[in-house]
Design an enzyme around this catalytic site. Sequence first.
Site, PDB file in Angstrom:
ATOM      1  N   VAL A  17      27.620  28.415  -5.741  1.00 15.70           N
ATOM      2  CA  VAL A  17      27.031  29.318  -6.662  1.00 15.70           C
ATOM      3  C   VAL A  17      27.763  30.814  -6.437  1.00 15.70           C
ATOM      4  O   VAL A  17      28.333  31.319  -7.628  1.00 15.70           O
ATOM      5  CB  VAL A  17      25.545  29.318  -6.532  1.00 15.70           C
ATOM      6  CG1 VAL A  17      24.967  30.214  -7.776  1.00 15.70           C
ATOM      7  CG2 VAL A  17      24.994  27.874  -6.635  1.00 15.70           C
ATOM      8  N   GLY A 188      29.482  19.555  -5.404  1.00 15.01           N
ATOM      9  CA  GLY A 188      29.114  20.936  -5.171  1.00 15.01           C
ATOM     10  C   GLY A 188      27.455  20.731  -5.716  1.00 15.01           C
ATOM     11  O   GLY A 188      26.807  21.897  -5.947  1.00 15.01           O
ATOM     12  N   LYS A 206      10.833  22.764  -6.451  1.00 13.91           N
ATOM     13  CA  LYS A 206      10.918  23.033  -7.806  1.00 13.91           C
ATOM     14  C   LYS A 206       9.492  22.725  -8.399  1.00 13.91           C
ATOM     15  O   LYS A 206       9.131  23.749  -9.149  1.00 13.91           O
ATOM     16  CB  LYS A 206      12.075  22.398  -8.490  1.00 13.91           C
ATOM     17  CG  LYS A 206      13.510  22.756  -7.913  1.00 13.91           C
ATOM     18  CD  LYS A 206      14.657  21.791  -8.371  1.00 13.91           C
ATOM     19  CE  LYS A 206      15.988  22.359  -7.918  1.00 13.91           C
ATOM     20  NZ  LYS A 206      16.830  21.677  -8.275  1.00 13.91           N
TER      21      LYS A 206
END
Length: 442
Positions: A17, A188, A206
């Site tokens: 990221v 990834g 989450k």
Amino acid sequence: MIEYRNLKIAILGAGSVGAQVASLLLEHGEELANRVGAGLEVVGIAVRDLDAPRTAEIPRELLATDARSLILGADIVIEVMGGIEPAREYLELALTSGADVITANKALLATHGPELFAIAEQVGAQLYYEAAVGGAIPIIRPLRDSLAGDRVHRILGIVNGTTNYILDRMDRDGDTLEQALAAATELGYAEADPTADIDGFDAAQKAAILASLAFHTTVAVDGVHREGIRTVTRDQVVAAQRSGFVVKLLAVCERLVDPETGRDGVSARVHPALIPAGHPLAAVHGANNAVFVEAEAAGSLMFYGAGAGGRQTASAVLGDLVSAARRHVVGGPGVAESTHADLPILPISSVSTRYQITLSVLDRPGVLAQIATLFSEHGVSVEAVQQSVVTVGGGEDEESAGATLVIGTHRATEKALAATVADLAGSPVVARVESVLRVEGL
Ligand code: NDP
Ligand code: HSE
């Protein structure tokens, strides 16, 4: 014309990221500066290893190993390192030194979110975290702001890209879990430790974040019931296909009436579930995520898109950067998180849903009736039964003949279902309980 001073941006991490955040920010810096009304100057990017390969070109002189010095000189700190420590310590340092903070780190938020939000509120800073759930999908702001005037009842979603990618490959390409995980890691999507994905920890983190926002209640990750996909087999995926379902790892967050107390509460759970093949969630392929939100006035809303991937996630991080920078230019304190409802967190036993139970049974007269009696003794209503006969040992011997029963139930509580399954496992006519899967989306 831009009259405001340059805002100093420190980036912590240049992995999947971080490298994309840095490269997009350097590439589109001027355009973003015009949107914000201030220049956005990257003062440095903290990494562990200056010589590690990067997925995007980053000027070497921006890389540094002293994260603290970068933080102390920054107006806005972007944390894309992952993990708990030193990320927690760095964010605390950033907030207490007056910086706004952007993070994609759901593990950190789900465990230390309340204390970080409290520090942010104390010092008048803001913590942005759009990338922490759903990768590129805008879901945090819609829940936090757009739906703040409504009452959310339920969230049903696929929130882990890696496990969705794996289950999708098992379903469509016949891969094993291990083969598909290796591909997800290469792309990834997976966490540094992929057990976080496979065993449902990432999705549970989450779910805790989504439930906290949706129900204005602090939901800790320990309050989320969690089952991962490690035990899902290719046979189960194929059997699901035959009966018109797809297996997905779902996060389900609900506002429920506690059957014990009659009071409202919040339940959050993550587990593999069967979804009808025609349901929109069944069509979520690869590392995509989708989140259904059911709200009292808004009705059903669906948010869909890339749930993982460096460049996609960088989009959400940069959206937060523009918001944080605009707030800097305009001035004023951050807006605190709302946890005023403070509803009790209910255990999984309070939940009711539908189930599909697969049993290996003896193929003898009266077996079906005995099994049906067990279900009705626990108040679990059977909706459908499919039977296939399997001859064990291939002989004429009636005792050795077996059958597979696939039983679909109407809605029942987890408590009643667990008691039914325990009795089925102990029944002399049941050779084995092959699988118990919840069914959602009917
Ligand atoms: P990576 O493992 O690819 O990258 C982590 C980066 O942080 C590396 O550059 C690493 O440095 C650096 N780093 C780690 N520890 C330290 C430390 N102690 N000091 C300085 N630098 C450090 O992670 P991702 O980019 O995949 O994920 C980053 C965050 O984003 C995580 O919180 C993750 O959960 C979240 N996220 C990830 C998504 C994805 O698709 N990958 C999607 C949404 C959120 P070095 O390179 O030198 O080793
Ligand atoms: N490992 C995570 C996933 C990254 O696969 O969804 C995005 O949060």
